[in-house]
Design a protein around this motif. Structure first.
Motif, mmCIF file in Angstrom:
data_model
loop_
_atom_site.group_PDB
_atom_site.id
_atom_site.type_symbol
_atom_site.label_atom_id
_atom_site.label_comp_id
_atom_site.label_asym_id
_atom_site.label_seq_id
_atom_site.Cartn_x
_atom_site.Cartn_y
_atom_site.Cartn_z
ATOM 1 N N GLU A 1 126.891 55.477 77.759
ATOM 2 C CA GLU A 1 127.671 54.231 77.699
ATOM 3 C C GLU A 1 127.916 53.753 79.113
ATOM 4 O OE1 GLU A 1 130.917 52.859 74.801
ATOM 5 O OE2 GLU A 1 132.047 53.549 76.562
ATOM 6 N N THR A 2 127.242 52.677 79.488
ATOM 7 C CA THR A 2 127.400 52.125 80.832
ATOM 8 C C THR A 2 128.700 51.311 80.902
ATOM 9 O OG1 THR A 2 126.192 50.168 80.177
ATOM 10 C CG2 THR A 2 124.897 51.946 81.184
ATOM 11 N N LYS A 3 129.074 50.957 82.127
ATOM 12 C CA LYS A 3 130.274 50.116 82.286
ATOM 13 C C LYS A 3 130.080 48.782 81.555
ATOM 14 C CE LYS A 3 133.442 48.187 85.795
ATOM 15 N NZ LYS A 3 133.899 47.194 84.882
ATOM 16 N N LEU A 4 128.876 48.227 81.654
ATOM 17 C CA LEU A 4 128.595 46.957 80.960
ATOM 18 C C LEU A 4 128.898 47.089 79.459
ATOM 19 C CD1 LEU A 4 127.303 44.096 80.789
ATOM 20 C CD2 LEU A 4 125.095 45.247 80.529
ATOM 21 N N LEU A 5 128.429 48.179 78.854
ATOM 22 C CA LEU A 5 128.649 48.367 77.410
ATOM 23 C C LEU A 5 130.123 48.610 77.108
ATOM 24 C CD1 LEU A 5 125.573 50.532 76.312
ATOM 25 C CD2 LEU A 5 125.864 48.045 76.180
ATOM 26 N N ALA A 6 130.781 49.408 77.962
ATOM 27 C CA ALA A 6 132.211 49.687 77.734
ATOM 28 C C ALA A 6 133.019 48.387 77.831
ATOM 29 C CB ALA A 6 132.707 50.720 78.738
ATOM 30 N N ASP A 7 132.706 47.553 78.824
ATOM 31 C CA ASP A 7 133.422 46.270 78.984
ATOM 32 C C ASP A 7 133.190 45.370 77.775
ATOM 33 O OD1 ASP A 7 134.335 47.036 81.462
ATOM 34 O OD2 ASP A 7 132.883 45.837 82.604
ATOM 35 N N ALA A 8 131.930 45.308 77.330
ATOM 36 C CA ALA A 8 131.598 44.430 76.189
ATOM 37 C C ALA A 8 132.294 44.934 74.916
ATOM 38 C CB ALA A 8 130.085 44.390 75.989
ATOM 39 N N LYS A 9 132.292 46.255 74.745
ATOM 40 C CA LYS A 9 132.917 46.857 73.564
ATOM 41 C C LYS A 9 134.423 46.575 73.552
ATOM 42 C CE LYS A 9 132.327 51.475 71.868
ATOM 43 N NZ LYS A 9 131.667 52.723 72.200
ATOM 44 N N SER A 10 135.039 46.659 74.743
ATOM 45 C CA SER A 10 136.488 46.438 74.797
ATOM 46 C C SER A 10 136.840 44.984 74.478
ATOM 47 C CB SER A 10 137.053 46.856 76.159
ATOM 48 O OG SER A 10 136.660 45.910 77.125
ATOM 49 N N ASN B 1 120.456 43.834 79.701
ATOM 50 C CA ASN B 1 120.393 44.253 81.101
ATOM 51 C C ASN B 1 119.142 45.074 81.319
ATOM 52 O OD1 ASN B 1 121.056 44.834 83.840
ATOM 53 N ND2 ASN B 1 121.784 46.847 83.172
ATOM 54 N N CYS B 2 118.216 44.532 82.144
ATOM 55 C CA CYS B 2 116.978 45.246 82.480
ATOM 56 C C CYS B 2 116.949 45.580 83.964
ATOM 57 C CB CYS B 2 115.759 44.396 82.142
ATOM 58 S SG CYS B 2 115.612 44.012 80.416
ATOM 59 N N THR B 3 118.116 45.609 84.612
ATOM 60 C CA THR B 3 118.199 46.069 85.999
ATOM 61 C C THR B 3 118.721 47.506 85.982
ATOM 62 O OG1 THR B 3 120.520 45.595 86.512
ATOM 63 C CG2 THR B 3 118.988 43.727 86.609
ATOM 64 N N PRO B 4 118.581 48.230 87.104
ATOM 65 C CA PRO B 4 119.141 49.593 87.125
ATOM 66 C C PRO B 4 120.646 49.611 87.388
ATOM 67 C CG PRO B 4 117.654 49.192 89.002
ATOM 68 C CD PRO B 4 117.806 47.898 88.298
ATOM 69 N N VAL C 1 127.841 54.614 88.371
ATOM 70 C CA VAL C 1 128.247 54.286 86.998
ATOM 71 C C VAL C 1 129.380 53.267 86.926
ATOM 72 C CG1 VAL C 1 127.445 56.486 86.052
ATOM 73 C CG2 VAL C 1 129.785 56.292 86.921
ATOM 74 N N ASP C 2 130.014 52.948 88.084
ATOM 75 C CA ASP C 2 131.119 51.977 88.047
ATOM 76 C C ASP C 2 130.641 50.544 88.236
ATOM 77 O OD1 ASP C 2 132.983 53.933 87.632
ATOM 78 O OD2 ASP C 2 133.255 54.323 89.786
ATOM 79 N N ALA C 3 129.314 50.353 88.326
ATOM 80 C CA ALA C 3 128.788 49.002 88.578
ATOM 81 C C ALA C 3 128.376 48.313 87.279
ATOM 82 C CB ALA C 3 127.583 49.098 89.506
ATOM 83 N N SER C 4 128.597 46.991 87.245
ATOM 84 C CA SER C 4 128.119 46.160 86.135
ATOM 85 C C SER C 4 127.871 44.775 86.688
ATOM 86 C CB SER C 4 129.170 46.092 85.025
ATOM 87 O OG SER C 4 128.837 45.044 84.142
ATOM 88 N N LEU C 5 126.840 44.103 86.194
ATOM 89 C CA LEU C 5 126.524 42.767 86.713
ATOM 90 C C LEU C 5 127.387 41.672 86.082
ATOM 91 C CD1 LEU C 5 122.616 42.824 86.962
ATOM 92 C CD2 LEU C 5 124.282 42.801 88.849
#
Ligand SMILES: NC(=O)c1ccc[n+]([C@@H]2O[C@H](COP(=O)([O-])OP(=O)(O)OC[C@H]3O[C@@H](n4cnc5c(N)ncnc54)[C@H](OP(=O)(O)O)[C@@H]3O)[C@@H](O)[C@H]2O)c1
Length: 284
Positions: free
Chosen positions: A232-241, A197-200, A207-211
């Motif tokens: 730890e962004t939402k994207l990372l938390a989702d991927a980790k889970s 992810n190279c977007t902001p 912090v609740d947003a993820s693409l």
């Protein structure tokens, strides 16, 4: 303890603003850990040309970190830049060496080092990048030039940036490049091995947003989010889970500083000292 003398080497960050920069704390801690006669300061700068003339005139002015908004303009005032950094279109470092100013970028190489140090093999893999802005340019050129990835797919909402990056990557690298709109995300996720992810999106305060909807993840994928606030962004938390390997953006941030330090001093960086300072600052 840092000691100063008539031979003290000066390094600095220039940008506008620079008050928030973590670079002085990181580099001074590293200089202190190795007991080097170096100091690192922050200069708010509007006139980049004059700042670089000043650097050139001061023999002990060894190195510069360059941040927003000067990363492109500064390229006009250095003597040497590698082809790949010229293609990327921005640099974040200037080294004063034998009377010459040498410009280079450590964002792309810092991102690649973050992948490699975390045990991620890029050769032969399909890489999906989200975002076609400044950081994406640095990372995509570095991966395309320095690895043997199978395919590089880039998606973005900004059609003009995306087309510009595609044209430059096709002209400047041998990599297989695919680009598209974000509507192609589900199909792109089907064949991606490494997602960057190279977007902001996901950055503080949103912090609740993820693409990436979590149901699009597939087993075995690696997810690298270059956003580093929060750690730890939402994207990372989702991927980790979902059990995926994740690489946080702080690893890229740390490594771009490590690579700068090594160019400033010619020495191996005290990485753990630098990591401790970064983590202290980002968690306080
Ligand atoms: N870890 C590190 O060391 C490091 C280093 C550099 C940057 N970063 C982080 O990386 C992020 C990007 O930085 P940058 O300098 O490349 O920014 P940038 O030049 O503004 O590029 C961001 C790109 O993402 C696109 N974008 C924004 N929202 C989107 C969405 N919802 N869907 C798809 N694409 C979207 C933007 O399109 P538009 O132009 O249309 O908005 C733009 O093309 C920032 O959060 C920055 O803090 C981290």
């Amino acid at each position: 303890m840092i000691s100063f003398s008539s031979k003290t080497q000066l390094c600095a960050v220039i940008g506008n603003p620079v008050g928030h920069s973590l670079s002085p704390a990181i580099h001074n801690a590293a200089f202190g850990a190795l007991d080097l006669d170096f100091i690192y300061v922050a200069f708010p700068v509007e006139d980049v040309k004059s700042a670089l003339e000043g650097m050139r005139a001061l023999e002990n002015f060894r190195g510069l970190s360059v941040t927003i908004p000067h990363k492109t303009e500064v390229m006009k005032y250095v003597d040497e830049i590698s082809d790949v950094d010229r293609s990327i279109g921005s640099i974040n470092t200037v080294i004063h060496e034998n009377g010459k100013l040498i410009g280079l970028g450590t964002d792309g190489t810092g991102a690649l080092k973050a992948l490699v140090d975390n045990g991620v093999e890029v050769d032969g893999k399909n890489v999906l990048m989200l975002g076609a802005g400044g950081a994406s340019r640095a990372i995509s050129f570095t991966l395309a030039r320095k690895t043997r990835l199978a395919e590089l797919a880039i998606l973005d909402v900004n059609e003009a940036l995306l087309q510009g990056l595609k044209t430059d990557l096709v002209a400047g690298t041998d990599a297989v490049i695919k680009t598209g709109a974000m509507t192609g995300l589900a199909a792109a996720m089907e064949c991606a091995d490494i997602i960057v992810n190279c977007t902001p999106v996901g950055m503080h305060p949103k912090v609740d947003a993820s693409l990436i909807p979590p149901e699009l993840f597939r087993p075995g994928q690696v997810v690298f989010d270059i956003v580093y606030t929060p750690l730890e962004t939402k994207l990372l938390a989702d991927a980790k889970s979902r059990g995926l390997k994740v690489i946080p953006g702080v690893e890229m941030f740390l490594n771009q500083a490590v690579l700068q330090f090594e160019r400033f001093t010619g020495l191996a960086a005290p990485v753990e000292v630098m990591r401790r300072v970064v983590m202290e600052r980002l968690t306080s």
